[in-house]
Write an enzyme that holds these catalytic residues in place. Structure first.
Site, short mmCIF file in Angstrom:
data_model
loop_
_atom_site.label_atom_id
_atom_site.label_comp_id
_atom_site.label_asym_id
_atom_site.label_seq_id
_atom_site.Cartn_x
_atom_site.Cartn_y
_atom_site.Cartn_z
N GLU A 261 -11.63 0.91 0.42
CA GLU A 261 -10.70 -0.21 0.30
C GLU A 261 -9.40 0.26 0.92
OE1 GLU A 261 -7.61 -2.09 -0.59
OE2 GLU A 261 -7.95 -1.51 -2.68
N GLU A 396 1.11 -2.63 8.75
CA GLU A 396 1.31 -2.68 7.31
C GLU A 396 2.57 -1.90 6.95
OE1 GLU A 396 -1.38 -2.31 3.33
OE2 GLU A 396 -1.59 -0.69 4.79
#
Length: 489
Positions: A261, A396
């Site tokens: 993840e 990000e």
């Protein structure tokens, strides 16, 4: 939540590691010093786990798994009872755990009390029930006879948790793994190690058998050694895409199952009929865009606004960001706390400077809050007049920075949302649920919410593209720790 003793007021020094259900001396002499993001001052230290410590932890987990009368051989009902005991012991320590997490990574205590204190015991009880409910799976064969599908635990799991939600994301791994009958070596992030000792205390108090869960704090060297260790049967990792790619390469070479993840750059799609009254949507908007000081992988930090309402959306987000209460993470009134580390604050500020240099217009924030000089604080920041090619729209940031990007039609919004290397979360905001669902169904992402976002324990969670591979949570999360064997009769 009532905090009986603020961790910042006491220095916590640990000198042992939890391996084989015992508190053992580390093999090395290094330490990990934990520094408060609120003050910049040390608040504790723990041993820095070495490859030798990882070896000892894997050996303990291996012995526990390979024992035919041990954890993997227990009836599901007995493992479930142990998980419920662990959940009860976690509950008894939840305030302490939430306070420690908040003191280490800057998570507002109000958020830690709702997530870090609640999600792990919830998952333990959920997977206990799910494991108990799994019965025999016998199917009629297409060529005659029957087929029994047997589910067995994968083996020893190497679990690596991140610093942003250290307890919640660790439980994404150990709750289903333990329910399946696996044993674990958990490596917490160096930034959040103090809370892992409370988890170990809970495991000890719950009477989990020796070697079922072992906890070794450490840095990259310890993590790399765990991932490639010959005694590990599966790796579960949450963290950056760059680190996930290295782990995937190792696991691919070893043909070792892995769940990853990773990062995200999700889209918050505001349709032209959306309700924008902050009094009614403020809390849900906060969770979807700024939760945990922006240090959350699924946040929709690219806000896509219809050009017909672009200025209105910018004004709403500007007021929203400016209304946030910034302060010490242990203060219950705080909505935005500090960045987890000084290095990370520098990184976030670097992105703000890049956004400004590329022509973005800052309508809120953009600097450090006044009067908070000791910690690593960044104001919630909103950029207008940027498009999807801007650096702050592509990469990000992992901080409280939002980019407002204009679009013309619903199809245009979907195309912009999908024009990203990531695909983890996102939201669609509309007064028409069916319209929102239609848009959401076309976004390339692992999860998405309609006018709200919160990962639900019953549903698979994970990403597509560079946001990861595999799924956690839901029945799929349990299946990720099981081998399937078909027995033809």
């Amino acid at each position: 939540m009532t905090i009986t003793s603020a961790p910042a007021d006491e220095y916590l020094a640990h000198r042992t590691l939890y391996i084989g259900a015992e508190w053992v001396a580390p093999r090395g002499t290094g330490t990990i010093e934990v520094v408060s993001p609120n003050t910049g001052l040390p608040i504790g230290d723990v041993p820095d786990g070495t490859p030798a410590d990882i070896d000892a932890a894997v050996a303990a987990a291996r012995a526990a798994f390979d024992d035919p009368s041990g954890w993997s051989g227990l009836p599901a009902s007995e493992r479930a009872a142990a998980l419920r005991r662990l959940a009860d012991e976690f509950d008894a320590r939840k305030d302490r755990i939430a306070a420690l997490v908040s003191a280490q990574n800057g998570m507002p205590i109000s958020v830690a009390g709702q997530l870090e204190a609640v999600y792990p015991p919830t998952l333990l009880r959920y997977y206990a029930e799910l494991a108990e409910a799994q019965g025999p799976d016998v199917r009629d064969g297409m060529f005659g006879g029957t087929v029994e599908v047997q589910r067995s635990p994968l083996g020893v799991v190497g679990a690596i948790a991140p610093w942003n939600f250290p307890q919640t994301l660790a439980s994404f791994k150990y709750a289903p793994a333990l329910a399946a009958g696996c044993t674990l070596v958990l490596k917490p992030s160096p930034e959040t190690v103090l809370d892992s000792y409370v988890l170990a205390e809970a495991a000890e108090a719950a009477g989990l058998p020796a070697g079922v869960i072992n906890i070794v704090p450490g840095g990259r060297e310890a993590g790399a050694h765990l991932v490639e260790h010959p005694g590990i049967d599966k790796v579960a990792f949450t963290g950056s895409t760059a680190a996930g790619r290295r782990i995937a390469e190792t696991c691919g070479r070893l043909l070792r199952p892995v769940t990853l993840e990773l990062g995200g750059k999700s889209a918050t799609i505001v349709l032209d009929d959306a309700e924008l009254d902050l009094a009614s949507i403020g809390n849900e908007l906060f969770v979807a865009t700024l939760a945990n000081n922006g240090q959350t992988c699924f946040l929709g930090t690219r806000v896509l606004a219809p050009r017909s309402r672009y200025d209105e959306v910018v004004d709403v987000l500007t007021a929203f960001a400016a209304s946030m209460t910034i302060g010490d993470s242990l203060d219950p009134a705080t909505q935005i706390g500090p960045m987890a580390t000084a290095h990370h604050r520098d990184r976030v500020e670097g992105y703000i400077a890049q956004g400004r240099a590329e022509g973005g217009r800052i309508t809120a924030g953009g600097g450090r809050p006044a009067g908070l000089d000791a910690g690593w604080y960044v104001q919630p920041t909103v950029f207008a007049d940027v498009d999807n090619t801007a650096t702050i729209s592509r990469e990000e940031i992992f901080g409280p920075v939002l980019s407002v990007i204009g679009y013309d039609t619903d199809a245009d919004a979907v195309a912009i949302a999908n024009d990203s290397e990531y695909g983890l979360g996102g939201t669609v905001w509309s007064a028409d649920p069916e319209r929102a669902r239609s848009v959401a169904s076309r976004v390339q992402t692992g999860t998405i919410g309609l006018s709200r976002y919160i990962p639900d324990p019953i549903a698979p969670f994970g990403g597509v593209k560079q946001s990861g591979m595999g799924r956690e949570l839901g029945p799929e999360g349990l299946a990720a720790y099981q081998n399937l064997k078909s027995i033809y009769r």
